[in-house]
Design an enzyme around this catalytic site. Structure first.
Site, mmCIF file in Angstrom:
data_model
loop_
_atom_site.group_PDB
_atom_site.id
_atom_site.type_symbol
_atom_site.label_atom_id
_atom_site.label_comp_id
_atom_site.label_asym_id
_atom_site.label_seq_id
_atom_site.Cartn_x
_atom_site.Cartn_y
_atom_site.Cartn_z
ATOM 1 N N CYS A 294 5.266 4.281 9.139
ATOM 2 C CA CYS A 294 6.040 3.557 8.124
ATOM 3 C C CYS A 294 7.514 3.908 8.027
ATOM 4 C CB CYS A 294 5.408 3.782 6.753
ATOM 5 S SG CYS A 294 3.896 2.861 6.543
ATOM 6 N N LYS B 96 8.399 -1.532 -1.835
ATOM 7 C CA LYS B 96 7.687 -0.786 -0.791
ATOM 8 C C LYS B 96 8.684 -0.196 0.219
ATOM 9 C CE LYS B 96 4.588 0.376 2.288
ATOM 10 N NZ LYS B 96 3.543 1.323 2.202
ATOM 11 N N GLU C 129 0.839 -1.188 0.000
ATOM 12 C CA GLU C 129 0.000 0.000 0.000
ATOM 13 C C GLU C 129 0.877 1.241 0.000
ATOM 14 O OE1 GLU C 129 -3.406 0.164 -0.407
ATOM 15 O OE2 GLU C 129 -2.424 2.047 -0.871
HETATM 16 C C1 UDX Z 1 4.185 7.261 4.038
HETATM 17 C C2 UDX Z 1 4.330 7.163 2.510
HETATM 18 O O1 UDX Z 1 4.222 8.472 1.929
HETATM 19 C C3 UDX Z 1 3.268 6.232 1.940
HETATM 20 O O2 UDX Z 1 3.465 6.063 0.548
HETATM 21 C C4 UDX Z 1 3.354 4.881 2.644
HETATM 22 O O3 UDX Z 1 2.325 4.028 2.190
HETATM 23 C C5 UDX Z 1 3.242 5.059 4.151
HETATM 24 O O4 UDX Z 1 4.220 5.983 4.617
HETATM 25 P P1 UDX Z 1 2.554 8.602 5.673
HETATM 26 O O5 UDX Z 1 3.430 8.097 6.767
HETATM 27 O O6 UDX Z 1 1.089 8.474 5.816
HETATM 28 O O7 UDX Z 1 2.921 7.886 4.294
HETATM 29 O O8 UDX Z 1 2.832 10.163 5.474
HETATM 30 P P2 UDX Z 1 3.838 11.057 4.617
HETATM 31 O O9 UDX Z 1 3.049 12.084 3.928
HETATM 32 O O10 UDX Z 1 4.756 10.260 3.790
HETATM 33 O O11 UDX Z 1 4.664 11.801 5.752
HETATM 34 C C6 UDX Z 1 5.530 11.116 6.640
HETATM 35 C C7 UDX Z 1 6.206 12.099 7.582
HETATM 36 O O12 UDX Z 1 7.138 12.914 6.886
HETATM 37 C C8 UDX Z 1 5.225 13.065 8.264
HETATM 38 O O13 UDX Z 1 5.583 13.232 9.611
HETATM 39 C C9 UDX Z 1 5.401 14.346 7.493
HETATM 40 O O14 UDX Z 1 5.078 15.480 8.246
HETATM 41 C C10 UDX Z 1 6.883 14.282 7.163
HETATM 42 N N1 UDX Z 1 7.253 15.072 5.976
HETATM 43 C C11 UDX Z 1 6.768 14.733 4.743
HETATM 44 C C12 UDX Z 1 8.103 16.155 6.115
HETATM 45 O O15 UDX Z 1 8.552 16.475 7.212
HETATM 46 N N2 UDX Z 1 8.438 16.866 4.996
HETATM 47 C C13 UDX Z 1 7.975 16.559 3.752
HETATM 48 O O16 UDX Z 1 8.333 17.247 2.792
HETATM 49 C C14 UDX Z 1 7.109 15.459 3.630
#
Ligand code: UDX
Ligand code: ADP
Length: 479
Positions: free
Chosen positions: A279, A223, A163
């Site tokens: 993740c 993944k 996913e």
């Molecule tokens: C992530 C992956 O994006 C997704 O494809 C996978 O299935 C699960 O893990 P998620 O953990 O839901 O998704 O959120 P994501 O938007 O990736 O953000 C992860 C963390 O990184 C958050 O704490 C977010 O605030 C941080 N982040 C993200 C940053 O600090 N800067 C960014 O530019 C992007």
């Protein structure tokens, strides 16, 4: 085997719930039953009041409303749903191990194994088993071994279908996925048929060219690799943020400048207090563990540095608060705005806020938290889980309020830890008036308008921005 009429999904969490809701919405002729051992969670999924769904995701309530009761069902009757289904998704949690070999690094496959044994015990007809949880490479092999050796002689095909949805945008990510990855035993006719059965489901709403078919191992490793690359981008820009603060560069300007290079691209370059979520850290630790167990020490060290940088970012943000508040926060009220690991979700797993709060509590700060979606119960559970102090102490030192203005009243400092949109719309003049002076704001998300807040009188410290005493001129590049 090919014609799927009944799907069962084991695990009604952040992955299983939204994914199955969208499959049910898009495939009205297929019955989708999501099962979970957690009765409270299932009751919440079945709640008439859609505000009470256990997971907050924009657009999810509408999808559930459309499909629930028609062809989408939530139930605790795991065995019955397994038996009836031709296809079973496994979406249970795979946390990092907290004991034994691989403690703190390897994924704990206990829940997966329990699922496999349950499926083997209950199944009386052939099944396609789909791994949805993030799993270490070669888990499918373990699954197969359990199913084949303990089953009732029925045939199992195992597919990997990782996913990629991100929380906060899960429904959009599912409905309009960049790609769907399906790993299967493509060297055999049965394996190819199973893959095709899953392709047919996604093809209800996605063009076939976005559905990629690989062997199982490539799918599993892709993944982990995708999450490692994304996390690495965040750690890379966060590493630059510290350099920016020391040199007078602005990390937003740097991110914009490099993001316009089409080879780099603009996404995932937002500097922050550190990444969280269920993740990134787990998957990288897992990758590091796999590399180490194959004696690939340089590979392991390379990826581990992404985590080391992230831990450093969280710690240095908290340390900067203490340093700026004249080297002590003991007895001082500090307001935390945001507890979720990112906006538009109520998920708090590995949220930077937990670690920042813990650090400040160790320094004897009095913390008041406001988050628009996270419950008080969850915040205390997160802190208690760290085991740094007793449950009583956590409840005494950290308070949770439902009004952001109340959180900030009489505070020495405010720390913005989640990028909720509503924080931008607050009456910051009113907040300023009610705070102790100097009124410090630590913006861990580069969310607030540095220029405006400084004009009001705040002492604003933003990640990756030079520390300024006076209102800064308008930025050179609009950000
Ligand atoms: C992530 C992956 O994006 C997704 O494809 C996978 O299935 C699960 O893990 P998620 O953990 O839901 O998704 O959120 P994501 O938007 O990736 O953000 C992860 C963390 O990184 C958050 O704490 C977010 O605030 C941080 N982040 C993200 C940053 O600090 N800067 C960014 O530019 C992007
Ligand atoms: P994710 O983010 O991977 O979806 P969650 O923790 O949100 O993880 O959800 C996983 C769900 O799986 C939990 O609600 C948990 O109760 C459920 N679960 C774990 N093991 C089993 C099992 N053997 N049978 C049914 N449900 C299970």
């Amino acid at each position: 085997m090919k014609n799927i009429k009944n799907i069962c999904c084991i695990g009604a969490g952040y992955v299983g719930g939204p994914t199955m809701s969208v499959i049910a919405q898009k495939c009205p002729e297929i019955n989708v039953t999501v099962v979970d051992l957690n009765e409270k969670r299932i009751a919440a999924w079945n709640d008439d009041n859609l505000d009470n769904l256990p997971i907050y995701e924009p657009g999810l309530a509408e999808v559930v409303e459309e499909a629930r009761g028609r062809n989408l069902f939530f139930s605790t009757e795991v065995d019955a749903a397994i038996d009836k289904a031709e296809m079973i998704f496994i979406s249970v949690n795979t946390p990092t191990k907290t004991y034994g070999i691989g403690k703190g690094m390897a994924a704990d496959l206990k829940y997966i194994e329990l699922c496999a044994r349950q499926i083997a015990r209950v199944s009386t007809t052939d099944k396609i088993i789909v791994e949805k949880s993030t799993l270490p490479v070669r888990t499918a092999e373990a699954l197969k071994s359990i199913l084949v050796n303990t089953g009732n002689g029925v045939n199992f095909q195992i597919l990997s279908n990782p996913e990629f949805l991100a929380e906060g945008t899960a429904v959009e990510d599912l409905q309009n996925a960049d790609r769907v990855l399906i790993g299967g035993d493509i060297d055999t006719t049965e394996g190819t048929e199973a893959v095709q059965a899953l392709v047919d489901i996604y093809a209800h709403w996605l063009p076939e060219e976005r559905i990629l078919i690989t062997n199982v191992w490539s799918s599993e490793l892709s993944k982990l690799t995708a999450n490692a690359f994304l996390a690495q981008r965040v750690s890379s820009i966060n590493a630059m943020s510290e350099l920016c603060e020391k040199t007078g560069a602005d990390v937003n300007e740097v991110a914009r400048a490099i993001g316009m290079d089409s080879r780099i691209g603009p996404k995932f370059l937002k500097s922050s207090v550190g990444f969280g979520g269920s993740c990134f850290q787990k998957d990288i630790l897992n990758l590091v563990y796999i590399a180490k167990s194959l004696s690939l020490d340089e590979v392991a060290d390379y990826w581990e540095q992404v985590i080391i940088m992230n831990d450093h970012q969280k710690r240095r943000f908290a340390a900067n608060i203490v340093k700026t508040l004249f080297n002590t926060v003991s007895g001082k009220k500090i307001a935390l705005l945001g507890w979720a690991f990112k906006k538009d979700t109520n998920d708090t797993r590995e949220s930077a806020a937990i670690y920042v709060a813990d650090y400040l509590l160790n320094e004897q700060a009095e913390i008041v938290v406001y988050d628009p979606k996270v419950t008080e119960e969850q915040m205390y559970a997160d802190l208690d889980y760290l085991g740094t102090r007793t449950e009583e102490e956590n409840r005494k030192l950290l308070k949770v309020v439902s009004d952001p203005y109340q959180a900030c009243e009489d505070a020495h400092a405010i720390a913005v830890l989640t990028e909720w949109d509503e924080f931008k719309t607050y009456d910051w003049e009113k907040i300023y008036e009610r705070m102790l002076k100097p009124a410090f704001v630590f913006d861990g998300r580069n969310l607030l308008n540095l220029h405006e807040l400084t004009k009001i009188g705040f002492k604003l410290s933003s990640i990756g921005k030079p520390i300024v005493e006076e209102a800064r001129k308008e930025p050179v590049l609009a950000v």
